[in-house]
Scaffold this motif. Structure first.
Motif, mmCIF file in Angstrom:
data_model
loop_
_atom_site.group_PDB
_atom_site.id
_atom_site.type_symbol
_atom_site.label_atom_id
_atom_site.label_comp_id
_atom_site.label_asym_id
_atom_site.label_seq_id
_atom_site.Cartn_x
_atom_site.Cartn_y
_atom_site.Cartn_z
ATOM 1 N N ALA A 244 0.845 -1.190 0.000
ATOM 2 C CA ALA A 244 0.000 0.000 0.000
ATOM 3 C C ALA A 244 0.884 1.244 0.000
ATOM 4 N N TYR A 245 0.509 2.215 -0.817
ATOM 5 C CA TYR A 245 1.269 3.450 -0.964
ATOM 6 C C TYR A 245 0.358 4.638 -0.676
ATOM 7 N N ASP A 246 0.934 5.694 -0.061
ATOM 8 C CA ASP A 246 0.156 6.916 0.144
ATOM 9 C C ASP A 246 -0.177 7.554 -1.198
ATOM 10 N N SER A 247 0.768 7.495 -2.127
ATOM 11 C CA SER A 247 0.512 8.044 -3.459
ATOM 12 C C SER A 247 1.524 7.471 -4.436
ATOM 13 N N LEU A 248 1.132 7.403 -5.698
ATOM 14 C CA LEU A 248 2.013 7.006 -6.787
ATOM 15 C C LEU A 248 1.862 8.032 -7.900
ATOM 16 N N SER A 249 2.926 8.267 -8.640
ATOM 17 C CA SER A 249 2.822 9.164 -9.780
ATOM 18 C C SER A 249 1.984 8.500 -10.866
ATOM 19 N N ILE A 250 1.524 9.270 -11.819
ATOM 20 C CA ILE A 250 0.712 8.692 -12.891
ATOM 21 C C ILE A 250 1.525 7.702 -13.712
ATOM 22 N N ASP A 251 2.823 7.968 -13.894
ATOM 23 C CA ASP A 251 3.664 7.024 -14.629
ATOM 24 C C ASP A 251 3.846 5.730 -13.857
ATOM 25 N N GLU A 252 3.960 5.832 -12.534
ATOM 26 C CA GLU A 252 4.083 4.630 -11.714
ATOM 27 C C GLU A 252 2.798 3.811 -11.751
ATOM 28 N N LEU A 253 1.657 4.493 -11.716
ATOM 29 C CA LEU A 253 0.374 3.797 -11.840
ATOM 30 C C LEU A 253 0.297 3.062 -13.177
ATOM 31 N N ALA A 254 0.666 3.758 -14.247
ATOM 32 C CA ALA A 254 0.610 3.151 -15.581
ATOM 33 C C ALA A 254 1.553 1.963 -15.678
ATOM 34 N N GLU A 255 2.721 2.075 -15.063
ATOM 35 C CA GLU A 255 3.696 0.984 -15.101
ATOM 36 C C GLU A 255 3.139 -0.266 -14.433
ATOM 37 N N GLN A 256 2.462 -0.095 -13.302
ATOM 38 C CA GLN A 256 1.893 -1.253 -12.601
ATOM 39 C C GLN A 256 0.784 -1.906 -13.424
ATOM 40 N N ILE A 257 -0.042 -1.099 -14.065
ATOM 41 C CA ILE A 257 -1.089 -1.636 -14.939
ATOM 42 C C ILE A 257 -0.464 -2.392 -16.105
ATOM 43 N N ASP A 258 0.567 -1.796 -16.711
ATOM 44 C CA ASP A 258 1.237 -2.437 -17.842
ATOM 45 C C ASP A 258 1.872 -3.766 -17.448
ATOM 46 N N VAL A 289 -5.035 3.692 -16.954
ATOM 47 C CA VAL A 289 -4.313 4.947 -16.741
ATOM 48 C C VAL A 289 -3.834 5.445 -18.093
ATOM 49 N N ASP A 290 -4.024 6.719 -18.363
ATOM 50 C CA ASP A 290 -3.577 7.319 -19.615
ATOM 51 C C ASP A 290 -2.639 8.485 -19.289
ATOM 52 N N PRO A 291 -1.331 8.216 -19.227
ATOM 53 C CA PRO A 291 -0.392 9.284 -18.864
ATOM 54 C C PRO A 291 -0.423 10.462 -19.828
ATOM 55 N N GLU A 292 -0.658 10.199 -21.127
ATOM 56 C CA GLU A 292 -0.671 11.289 -22.099
ATOM 57 C C GLU A 292 -1.854 12.225 -21.865
ATOM 58 N N ALA A 293 -3.008 11.638 -21.583
ATOM 59 C CA ALA A 293 -4.187 12.462 -21.301
ATOM 60 C C ALA A 293 -4.213 12.940 -19.858
ATOM 61 N N GLY A 294 -3.385 12.304 -19.019
ATOM 62 C CA GLY A 294 -3.347 12.675 -17.600
ATOM 63 C C GLY A 294 -4.561 12.219 -16.833
ATOM 64 N N THR A 295 -5.140 11.048 -17.223
ATOM 65 C CA THR A 295 -6.370 10.575 -16.582
ATOM 66 C C THR A 295 -6.209 9.183 -15.974
ATOM 67 N N VAL A 296 -7.057 8.916 -14.997
ATOM 68 C CA VAL A 296 -7.120 7.614 -14.331
ATOM 69 C C VAL A 296 -8.590 7.193 -14.294
ATOM 70 N N THR A 297 -8.859 5.921 -14.628
ATOM 71 C CA THR A 297 -10.222 5.391 -14.563
ATOM 72 C C THR A 297 -10.304 4.348 -13.462
ATOM 73 N N VAL A 298 -11.298 4.505 -12.584
ATOM 74 C CA VAL A 298 -11.506 3.551 -11.503
ATOM 75 C C VAL A 298 -12.866 2.890 -11.672
ATOM 76 N N THR A 299 -12.977 1.652 -11.170
ATOM 77 C CA THR A 299 -14.209 0.871 -11.294
ATOM 78 C C THR A 299 -14.752 0.547 -9.912
ATOM 79 N N ASN A 300 -16.014 0.862 -9.706
ATOM 80 C CA ASN A 300 -16.706 0.645 -8.441
ATOM 81 C C ASN A 300 -17.187 -0.806 -8.368
ATOM 82 N N PRO A 301 -17.008 -1.508 -7.239
ATOM 83 C CA PRO A 301 -17.570 -2.863 -7.130
ATOM 84 C C PRO A 301 -19.090 -2.888 -7.023
#
Length: 350
Positions: A244-258, A289-301
């Motif tokens: 668990a992380y307090d925060s991740l950069s958008i590139d770090e988020l994208a890297e984990q998804i990739d 995560v779309d680093p170029e657009a600077g957006t993050v999409t989340v899904t609700n259970p």
């Protein structure tokens, strides 16, 4: 000289020594990586040094992973020899837990008529459509931390979910999860929670079987399924560490998804999130995560259809940072050499 091919007890001692050695080396290398990352150094020389260090860390990781594989092979040979000896009546089988249906599998059995449960249906579907988070909705149980982790698994590695469930007889399933040591536990499930997760049309699903197995897992520990942490759910589902992380950069988020890792975000401890379509004290799957657009999409259970809490929400990364208090990363395979230290996993590399 000890004959490791014949003395299975000696083989296991040898394996433990090998594992202890690789664990010590990983700790030393992790400390080294942390020290290197702390150096405030910029420029061409720094970039060259970092590239060389990364190359050497990769080599070291490959060597240690090779030792791990050899250790596993030795342990498998020892188990095979003990099983063969047991079959001949010449020895006792060494304890090893097998997967669903295995004779040696330690199984936790569902009584089938527990209060607050319904009998499990036969032939619960496990195709991609049935596992699609769009076709699933949380019930009245407060286990969003679990369901968002299951959603993440369905998005990143649906075969993992399918491979860990087997219908052994009509309406009776074996769900394999993992204990705190990463060892498999088989839960024999023949019911689902009465007010638990269901499909889009109210049908039972693989999510419900996992939900029931996870409740059995927690019941055995005297814990409640209502309220929990995504990292605990991820580790129980996969047998691998989650962080668990307090925060991740958008590139770090994208890297984990990739990388195909599981990524969740939660508003635990936040009653009134800044984003008006995000629910407080709730866990979401980070779907894209779309680093170029600077957006993050989340899904609700939760199920689709609530305009105030839609199934999918796309927001700017700045909104993501302001809205969610924690991001959790899990995996279905053994992490890379330096993942825990933030080296080589796209998180905090130098």
């Amino acid at each position: 000289m000890i004959d490791l091919g014949a003395d299975t007890d000696a083989v296991r001692v040898h394996v433990e020594a090998m594992r202890a050695g690789t664990s010590t080396l990983r700790e030393r290398l992790s400390t080294l990586g942390t020290t290197i990352r702390a150096v405030d150094w910029h420029g061409a020389d720094a970039e060259g040094f970092c590239a060389t260090a990364e190359s050497l860390f990769t080599v070291a990781g490959t060597v240690l992973e090779s030792i791990d594989r050899r250790s596993d092979e030795l342990l498998e040979h020892a188990d095979e020899q003990d099983r063969a000896s047991s079959a001949d009546g010449e020895g006792s089988a060494a304890g090893g837990t097998t997967g669903p249906g295995g004779d040696e599998a330690g199984k936790v059995k569902d009584p089938g008529d527990a209060e607050g449960t319904d009998p499990a249906d036969e032939d619960i579907p496990e195709d991609d459509e049935a596992l699609d988070p769009e076709n699933s909705g949380q019930g009245s149980i407060g286990d969003c931390y679990l369901l968002s982790s299951l959603q993440s698994l369905a998005q990143r590695d649906p075969d993992f979910l399918r491979d860990h469930v087997e219908e052994v007889s009509p309406g009776i399933y074996e769900v394999t999860m993992y204990d705190e040591n990463g060892d498999p536990i088989v839960y024999q499930v023949e019911s689902v929670q009465e007010n638990g997760v269901r499909g889009a049309d109210g049908e039972q699903s693989l999510y419900g079987l996992y939900e029931r197995a996870y409740k059995m897992h927690l019941d055995a520990q005297g814990e409640n399924i209502n309220g929990g942490f995504p990292e605990d759910a991820m580790e129980t589902l996969t047998g691998q560490d989650a962080d668990a992380y307090d925060s991740l950069s958008i590139d770090e988020l994208a890297e984990q998804i990739d990388r195909g890792n599981l990524v969740n975000a939660d508003t635990g401890g936040i009653d009134d999130p800044s984003h008006d379509q995000i629910v407080g004290n709730h866990a979401y799957t980070v779907s894209s995560v779309d680093p170029e657009a600077g957006t993050v999409t989340v899904t609700n259970p939760w199920a689709a259809g609530d305009p105030n809490a839609p199934k999918n929400v796309t927001m700017s990364y700045e909104e993501y940072k302001d809205t969610f208090g924690r991001t959790t990363v899990g995996r279905t395979e053994k992490p890379g050499l330096f993942e825990g230290a933030g080296i080589g996993d796209g998180i905090g590399w130098f």
